[in-house]
Write an enzyme that holds these catalytic residues in place. Sequence first.
Site, PDB file in Angstrom:
ATOM      1  CB  SER A 145      -0.940   0.068   1.244  1.00 50.80           C
ATOM      2  OG  SER A 145      -1.409   1.249   1.752  1.00 50.80           O
ATOM      3  CE1 TYR A 158      -5.193  -1.864   4.568  1.00 51.99           C
ATOM      4  CE2 TYR A 158      -3.695   0.184   4.077  1.00 51.99           C
ATOM      5  CZ  TYR A 158      -4.466  -1.070   3.623  1.00 51.99           C
ATOM      6  OH  TYR A 158      -4.562  -0.957   2.356  1.00 51.99           O
TER       7      TYR A 158
END
Length: 253
Positions: A145, A158
């Site tokens: 990500s 996350y």
Amino acid sequence: MQNILDLFRLDQKVALVTGAATGLGAAIAEALAQAGATVAVHGNRRVATETAEAIGEKAAAFQADLSSPTGAEELFAKVKDKFGRIDILINNAGTIIRHPAAEYPIEDWQTVLQVNLTSVFQLSQLAGRDMMARNAPGKIVNIASLLSFQGGIRVPAYAASKGGVAQLTKSLANEWAVKGIQVNAIAPGYISTTNTEPLQADETRNRQILERIPAARWGQPIDIAGAALYLSSAASDYVTGTVITVDGGWMGR
């Protein structure tokens, strides 16, 4: 002289794509199948049956809960029982839970880390062991990500998990390259999927995002699928331990 396009073929290869019910996972699974691979498509709450049906006879759907400590092992066993082996592993499944850091429940932290990082290691370990036992080359592609590099807001679990995915990718690559197993990752930017529909619908946030992206558009799942095909194929045999950003230029801004 070898045709360069032949290096992108995946004939006789078996691929497992996690989180393939919709979005990026579904696009990646379809791309690998178009290149010739037999594809195991995984889903949990959203079963990947539709993705398997869209691909056709060279695909099968599997269900497993990767938030469970035993989910990865159960999934790997099911796929191996069906297809005999896994040559390409795409660790795409992920989850995100938002809370202010000071109030982040440890239960949510553990869930995010289990799905996004621990299950990635578990599946990579299982696939890597099997590839080495067969003395066979293999490809592992992790979906990282932009938050592998940036901290984000209200997403500490996350961000930590995706930072971990980037470092895990490098660690496994260092050990397994000599075995003919390449381990790489893709860090998607802002991609137009059902998960990002709220951001796209927010006029202010959408404008802010597009102003930061040099390409001035949201990415499409096919943009990630192309990178995944490259990293899954012989065309990338000398590429390992790399995190490729597919972000329209966001990280270079």
